[in-house]
Write a protein that holds these residues in place. Structure first.
Motif, PDB file in Angstrom:
ATOM      1  N   SER A 128      31.443  41.755  38.923  1.00 46.44           N
ATOM      2  CA  SER A 128      31.913  42.036  40.279  1.00 46.44           C
ATOM      3  C   SER A 128      33.224  41.305  40.477  1.00 46.44           C
ATOM      4  O   SER A 128      33.436  40.229  39.907  1.00 46.44           O
ATOM      5  CB  SER A 128      30.899  41.562  41.330  1.00 46.44           C
ATOM      6  OG  SER A 128      29.665  42.232  41.194  1.00 46.44           O
ATOM      7  N   ASP A 131      38.015  40.652  46.549  1.00 48.26           N
ATOM      8  CA  ASP A 131      39.006  41.534  47.161  1.00 48.26           C
ATOM      9  C   ASP A 131      40.388  41.289  46.552  1.00 48.26           C
ATOM     10  O   ASP A 131      40.710  40.178  46.122  1.00 48.26           O
ATOM     11  CB  ASP A 131      39.072  41.287  48.667  1.00 48.26           C
ATOM     12  CG  ASP A 131      37.832  41.779  49.393  1.00 48.26           C
ATOM     13  OD1 ASP A 131      37.093  42.605  48.807  1.00 48.26           O
ATOM     14  OD2 ASP A 131      37.608  41.333  50.534  1.00 48.26           O
ATOM     15  N   ARG A 132      41.189  42.337  46.545  1.00 48.45           N
ATOM     16  CA  ARG A 132      42.503  42.249  45.919  1.00 48.45           C
ATOM     17  C   ARG A 132      43.355  41.139  46.524  1.00 48.45           C
ATOM     18  O   ARG A 132      43.978  40.354  45.809  1.00 48.45           O
ATOM     19  CB  ARG A 132      43.238  43.582  46.047  1.00 48.45           C
ATOM     20  CG  ARG A 132      44.569  43.606  45.303  1.00 48.45           C
ATOM     21  CD  ARG A 132      45.438  44.747  45.778  1.00 48.45           C
ATOM     22  NE  ARG A 132      44.795  46.046  45.565  1.00 48.45           N
ATOM     23  CZ  ARG A 132      45.221  47.177  46.124  1.00 48.45           C
ATOM     24  NH1 ARG A 132      46.248  47.157  46.961  1.00 48.45           N
ATOM     25  NH2 ARG A 132      44.599  48.316  45.884  1.00 48.45           N
ATOM     26  N   ALA A 159      39.111  44.230  37.183  1.00 49.90           N
ATOM     27  CA  ALA A 159      38.842  45.333  38.101  1.00 49.90           C
ATOM     28  C   ALA A 159      38.761  46.688  37.422  1.00 49.90           C
ATOM     29  O   ALA A 159      38.274  47.649  38.030  1.00 49.90           O
ATOM     30  CB  ALA A 159      39.920  45.381  39.193  1.00 49.90           C
ATOM     31  N   THR A 162      35.200  47.817  37.301  1.00 49.92           N
ATOM     32  CA  THR A 162      34.518  47.966  38.587  1.00 49.92           C
ATOM     33  C   THR A 162      35.191  48.961  39.526  1.00 49.92           C
ATOM     34  O   THR A 162      34.522  49.609  40.322  1.00 49.92           O
ATOM     35  CB  THR A 162      34.442  46.606  39.306  1.00 49.92           C
ATOM     36  OG1 THR A 162      35.773  46.109  39.531  1.00 49.92           O
ATOM     37  CG2 THR A 162      33.670  45.596  38.474  1.00 49.92           C
ATOM     38  N   HIS A 163      36.543  49.067  39.431  1.00 52.08           N
ATOM     39  CA  HIS A 163      37.285  49.896  40.377  1.00 52.08           C
ATOM     40  C   HIS A 163      38.188  50.945  39.714  1.00 52.08           C
ATOM     41  O   HIS A 163      38.795  51.754  40.409  1.00 52.08           O
ATOM     42  CB  HIS A 163      38.158  49.021  41.283  1.00 52.08           C
ATOM     43  CG  HIS A 163      37.397  48.180  42.251  1.00 52.08           C
ATOM     44  ND1 HIS A 163      36.592  47.128  41.864  1.00 52.08           N
ATOM     45  CD2 HIS A 163      37.329  48.222  43.611  1.00 52.08           C
ATOM     46  CE1 HIS A 163      36.061  46.561  42.935  1.00 52.08           C
ATOM     47  NE2 HIS A 163      36.477  47.213  44.002  1.00 52.08           N
ATOM     48  N   GLU A 167      43.307  50.632  40.299  1.00 54.01           N
ATOM     49  CA  GLU A 167      43.158  49.336  40.951  1.00 54.01           C
ATOM     50  C   GLU A 167      43.550  48.205  40.004  1.00 54.01           C
ATOM     51  O   GLU A 167      44.186  47.226  40.421  1.00 54.01           O
ATOM     52  CB  GLU A 167      41.726  49.138  41.445  1.00 54.01           C
ATOM     53  CG  GLU A 167      41.455  47.795  42.092  1.00 54.01           C
ATOM     54  CD  GLU A 167      42.249  47.561  43.379  1.00 54.01           C
ATOM     55  OE1 GLU A 167      42.318  46.387  43.815  1.00 54.01           O
ATOM     56  OE2 GLU A 167      42.796  48.532  43.946  1.00 54.01           O
TER      57      GLU A 167
END
Length: 311
Positions: A128, A131-132, A159, A162-163, A167
């Motif tokens: 996990s 936040d950016r 990331a 996960t994104h 991202e």
């Protein structure tokens, strides 16, 4: 503040050759890496957790643990050391403390990542990320915390898993804008992703190379052609050592004999410079932390009296 190892690393990154950096997990592996002619070494958090704790890389090592480990390694080799700082071990204040501590311990570079603390190995599932904006803030804190030291700050993002690639690229760009000297997108899964990252992020890039894992294993020349400047091999030495020890133990268990072609104590001590130690101080400056020895143990003069002995 002058940081000669960091200055050396900066010159390597700015040079024409791809910087190939094996991972080290103890003083012997650091010494062997220097003797093999590599220009720098990587202090892997995963390798440290396995070798020092006998535990997997799931955020069990503390900043204090790693800093002590880093200090021992910097005493064993003159190579610039690139250190894994995990998530910075907390918020921006923790990042500052980690950076200052790593500098004192001898780091030439470190990377700070954006996983949720406690983190796990970037090539494991179940990660996990924060936040950016919070991730960028940590990188900015690391840059500010180094002050006038030449420490190389690397912004790492996990990331992608996960994104997705968009991202990961955006975070890499934002890390560069925050002052990161290099960007490290971990667990890249194919050549298209490697190319996309290299084309989209303007600062020098790090690639993480591990056999039988997520990222395609290429030659360092191929990574260079794709646009990467520095390749780390975090657990290569540890994996090789583990296989060799398992083989030796199996031999002892099954045959009753140790491997008879193994190095003896003289050769092992020579690897870490016994000749230079025993000839000092008559032969001049103190022995180097690492480096090849110059004479056989049998040729070394008898050691002098104990330092505390009276004449």
């Amino acid at each position: 503040m002058s940081n000669e190892s960091a200055q050396t690393l900066r010159a390597l990154i700015a040079g024409e050759e791809m910087v190939v950096v094996p991972g080290v997990y103890d003083a012997l592996s650091a010494t062997l890496t220097e003797q093999a002619g590599f220009p720098a070494a990587y202090v892997s958090g995963a390798a440290a957790s396995v070798s020092l704790l006998g535990r997997p890389d799931i955020g069990l090592m503390t900043a204090t643990d790693v800093a002590a480990h880093l200090a021992r390694l910097s005493g064993a080799t003159s190579l610039p050391l690139i250190a894994d700082a995990d998530t910075g071990y907390g918020n921006e204040l923790n990042v500052r403390h980690t950076v200052e501590t790593y500098i004192r311990a001898g780091a030439a570079a470190l990377h700070v990542e954006d996983q949720v603390f406690p983190k796990r190995c970037g090539h494991l599932s179940g990660k996990s990320v924060i936040d950016r904006d919070d991730a960028v803030s940590k990188v900015r804190a690391a840059v500010r915390a180094r002050g006038d030291d030449d420490l190389v700050v690397i912004g790492r993002t996990d990331a992608l898993a996960t994104h997705g690639i968009d991202e990961a690229v955006e975070r890499g760009r934002r890390f560069a804008d925050a002052g990161a000297d290099m960007v490290f997108v971990d667990a890249v899964e194919d050549l298209d992703q490697l190319r996309r990252i290299a084309s989209a992020i303007e600062v020098p890039l790090v690639v993480n190379v591990m056999a039988n894992s997520r990222t395609p294993v290429l030659s360092h020349a191929e990574y260079a052609d794709l646009g990467y400047r520095l390749a780390i091999y975090p657990i290569m030495g540890l994996a090789a050592a583990s296989a060799a020890v398992q083989s030796a133990l199996a031999s002892l268990r099954d045959t009753g004999l140790p491997p008879l072609d193994a190095a003896g104590p003289g050769e092992i001590f020579e690897t870490v410079g016994i000749s230079k130690w025993l000839r000092w101080p008559d032969d001049g400056p103190r022995p180097p932390a690492g480096g090849p020895a110059t004479a056989a143990v049998s040729d070394v003069a008898a050691p002098r009296e104990h330092v505390g002995a009276r004449r």
